[in-house]
Design a protein around this motif. Structure first.
Motif, short mmCIF file in Angstrom:
data_model
loop_
_atom_site.label_atom_id
_atom_site.label_comp_id
_atom_site.label_asym_id
_atom_site.label_seq_id
_atom_site.Cartn_x
_atom_site.Cartn_y
_atom_site.Cartn_z
N GLU A 1 0.83 -1.20 0.00
CA GLU A 1 0.00 0.00 0.00
C GLU A 1 0.87 1.25 0.00
OE1 GLU A 1 -3.63 2.13 2.53
OE2 GLU A 1 -2.48 0.49 3.42
N ARG B 1 0.33 5.33 0.28
CA ARG B 1 -0.65 6.37 0.57
C ARG B 1 -0.13 7.73 0.08
NH1 ARG B 1 -0.25 4.59 6.61
NH2 ARG B 1 1.84 4.51 5.75
N ASN C 1 -2.44 2.23 -10.67
CA ASN C 1 -2.99 0.97 -10.15
C ASN C 1 -3.35 0.00 -11.27
OD1 ASN C 1 -2.76 1.59 -7.42
ND2 ASN C 1 -4.79 2.52 -7.30
N GLN D 1 -0.36 -0.71 -4.44
CA GLN D 1 -1.74 -0.23 -4.49
C GLN D 1 -1.75 1.20 -3.96
OE1 GLN D 1 -4.47 -1.73 -5.75
NE2 GLN D 1 -5.73 0.06 -5.29
N SER E 1 -3.37 4.83 -2.99
CA SER E 1 -4.62 5.41 -2.51
C SER E 1 -4.35 6.85 -2.08
CB SER E 1 -5.20 4.62 -1.34
OG SER E 1 -4.29 4.60 -0.25
#
Length: 247
Positions: free
Chosen positions: A23, A25, A52, A59, A61
């Motif tokens: 992940e 961010r 993505n 991933q 976000s």
């Protein structure tokens, strides 16, 4: 047999964990057209979708932050790993932790903007004592990049708001004399009707090389991010995203 089954399940669990995308961010604050909470259409969101869809190692976000919280966001214990569309001179050379920047993604320029008025021309931008409207957490070189809201308001007389839209309304209503807008905002966000009511400085005040900033000790390094962004450049997807926003 039971122990063998448990062993197999453990191996599968470890393999699944290792194959799961890491992940990443991305910190984002109100800075249209790069990011805004007032519209689902913004550059950061489009780049995240593209990144993505192109790979499965990471991933990405988006995490909404306040503009003046960007430096804490990328700290070791901060909420985020990366921030897009930042210029190195916006305080990143002074943080007390390691940061890396990618190759600039976009070059933007800023200029002063006033309300059109009879007999008001380019010389208006040289008038002293004008009421300037700024955004909390933004950097303004003409006040030495001072970031303390109290100093900006009390010593420099700057009105600080949270959005360009609010400041634009105040400018057009005569409550402000002057504000600063990026060319990207003028091209991508302003309607023709609003633009027709504005006097734009013919001279740019500043030029910004906007890159992605990464804390290399966290989820992703700038080098790896550079590889992913280069793929978007090579396929033409990055230019398509910029063109979508009239950039």
């Amino acid at each position: 047999m039971k122990q063998f089954v448990i062993l197999i399940l453990s191996v599968i669990a470890i393999a699944s964990a290792n194959s799961a995308p890491k992940e990443v961010r991305i910190a984002a604050y109100e800075y249209p057209p790069y990011f805004t909470t007032e519209n689902t259409r913004h550059l950061v969101g489009d780049i995240v979708k593209a990144l993505n869809s192109k790979q499965s190692d990471y991933q990405f976000s988006v995490v909404h932050i306040a503009p003046n919280g960007r430096y804490d966001a990328l700290r070791e214990q901060g909420c985020c790993d990366v921030i897009f569309f930042e210029d190195r001179s916006w305080g990143w050379e002074h943080v007390d932790y390691a940061v890396q920047l990618t190759t600039p993604i976009y070059e933007d320029k800023e200029r002063f903007v006033a309300r059109k008025h009879i007999n008001r021309g380019q010389s208006f931008f040289q008038v002293k004592g004008l009421r300037f409207g700024g955004i909390i957490g933004y950097h303004y070189p003409f006040v030495a990049n001072e970031k303390d809201n109290r100093v900006l308001e009390e010593e420099y007389g700057i009105y600080l708001g949270h959005s360009h839209q609010v400041n634009l309304r105040m400018l057009l209503n005569g409550r402000l004399d002057l504000m600063m807008l990026a060319d990207a905002y003028i091209r991508s966000v302003l309607t023709e009707e609003t633009r027709s009511k504005l006097l734009l400085s013919e001279q740019h005040y500043s030029v910004h090389q906007l890159s992605a900033v990464s804390n290399p000790g966290k989820a992703i390094s700038a080098d790896k991010l550079e590889v992913l962004l280069s793929e978007l450049r090579q396929t033409g997807e990055l230019q398509q995203i910029l063109s979508k926003h009239r950039l």
